[in-house]
Design a protein around this motif. Sequence first.
Motif, PDB file in Angstrom:
ATOM      1  N   LEU A  17       0.826  -1.208   0.000  1.00 58.77           N
ATOM      2  CA  LEU A  17       0.000   0.000   0.000  1.00 58.77           C
ATOM      3  C   LEU A  17       0.862   1.261   0.000  1.00 58.77           C
ATOM      4  CD1 LEU A  17      -2.970   0.642  -0.079  1.00 58.77           C
ATOM      5  CD2 LEU A  17      -2.982   0.683   2.405  1.00 58.77           C
ATOM      6  N   THR A  18       1.971   1.235   0.731  1.00 55.94           N
ATOM      7  CA  THR A  18       2.887   2.375   0.749  1.00 55.94           C
ATOM      8  C   THR A  18       3.498   2.588  -0.632  1.00 55.94           C
ATOM      9  OG1 THR A  18       3.406   1.956   3.073  1.00 55.94           O
ATOM     10  CG2 THR A  18       4.954   3.310   1.839  1.00 55.94           C
ATOM     11  N   ALA A  19       3.953   1.510  -1.256  1.00 53.95           N
ATOM     12  CA  ALA A  19       4.535   1.620  -2.601  1.00 53.95           C
ATOM     13  C   ALA A  19       3.493   2.100  -3.607  1.00 53.95           C
ATOM     14  CB  ALA A  19       5.111   0.272  -3.027  1.00 53.95           C
ATOM     15  N   ALA A  20       2.284   1.589  -3.511  1.00 55.96           N
ATOM     16  CA  ALA A  20       1.229   2.003  -4.447  1.00 55.96           C
ATOM     17  C   ALA A  20       0.890   3.477  -4.265  1.00 55.96           C
ATOM     18  CB  ALA A  20      -0.018   1.141  -4.245  1.00 55.96           C
ATOM     19  N   ALA A  21       0.817   3.934  -3.017  1.00 56.40           N
ATOM     20  CA  ALA A  21       0.517   5.352  -2.771  1.00 56.40           C
ATOM     21  C   ALA A  21       1.629   6.242  -3.321  1.00 56.40           C
ATOM     22  CB  ALA A  21       0.321   5.594  -1.275  1.00 56.40           C
ATOM     23  N   ALA A  22       2.870   5.835  -3.109  1.00 56.20           N
ATOM     24  CA  ALA A  22       4.002   6.623  -3.607  1.00 56.20           C
ATOM     25  C   ALA A  22       4.016   6.642  -5.134  1.00 56.20           C
ATOM     26  CB  ALA A  22       5.313   6.065  -3.063  1.00 56.20           C
ATOM     27  N   LEU A  23       3.795   5.493  -5.759  1.00 56.60           N
ATOM     28  CA  LEU A  23       3.794   5.429  -7.228  1.00 56.60           C
ATOM     29  C   LEU A  23       2.635   6.227  -7.823  1.00 56.60           C
ATOM     30  CD1 LEU A  23       4.806   1.707  -7.843  1.00 56.60           C
ATOM     31  CD2 LEU A  23       6.166   3.762  -8.279  1.00 56.60           C
ATOM     32  N   ALA A  24       1.471   6.167  -7.180  1.00 56.07           N
ATOM     33  CA  ALA A  24       0.332   6.946  -7.679  1.00 56.07           C
ATOM     34  C   ALA A  24       0.619   8.434  -7.586  1.00 56.07           C
ATOM     35  CB  ALA A  24      -0.930   6.588  -6.897  1.00 56.07           C
ATOM     36  N   ARG A  25       1.234   8.872  -6.492  1.00 54.91           N
ATOM     37  CA  ARG A  25       1.571  10.292  -6.338  1.00 54.91           C
ATOM     38  C   ARG A  25       2.616  10.718  -7.376  1.00 54.91           C
ATOM     39  NH1 ARG A  25      -1.394  13.934  -4.713  1.00 54.91           N
ATOM     40  NH2 ARG A  25      -1.816  12.867  -2.780  1.00 54.91           N
ATOM     41  N   LEU A  26       3.630   9.874  -7.598  1.00 57.20           N
ATOM     42  CA  LEU A  26       4.641  10.202  -8.605  1.00 57.20           C
ATOM     43  C   LEU A  26       4.038  10.246 -10.008  1.00 57.20           C
ATOM     44  CD1 LEU A  26       7.695   8.162  -7.292  1.00 57.20           C
ATOM     45  CD2 LEU A  26       7.428  10.650  -7.311  1.00 57.20           C
ATOM     46  N   ALA A  27       3.144   9.306 -10.310  1.00 55.71           N
ATOM     47  CA  ALA A  27       2.479   9.304 -11.613  1.00 55.71           C
ATOM     48  C   ALA A  27       1.624  10.557 -11.768  1.00 55.71           C
ATOM     49  CB  ALA A  27       1.621   8.052 -11.765  1.00 55.71           C
TER      50      ALA A  27
END
Length: 121
Positions: A17-27
């Motif tokens: 979930l942390t990785a997904a949140a970070a990747l979504a924010r970067l995208a």
Amino acid sequence: ARAGQPGAWARWLLVVLTAAAALARLAQLGAADRQWTRFLRRRPRRFTSFEQVAQLSAAARGLAASLLFLLLVKAAQQLRFVRQWSVFGKTLCRALPELAGAALGLVALAVAYAQLAVLVG
């Protein structure tokens, strides 16, 4: 940690979930930068859609909110089982009147020093 342990799944869920949140924010940030650059290049001529940026922002906010909720649940579970916290809470409640009195005394002393500084200066 073994995959069969009860807490292992929760830890992996938090990592994913942390990785997904970070990747979504970067995208979202990358898409916003691209769309903004496109908007500045052809401002008067064409419509520039920021819908993808808004969708990515909503997804990132949802993932971050879910992550925060799970972390709060995890913290609450850990604190619930720590016996020392309940002892600390009871001790703090007993000492609260004395602590409040000491804080009030310090505030009065600070006000007196401030008044003295005003009168001297």
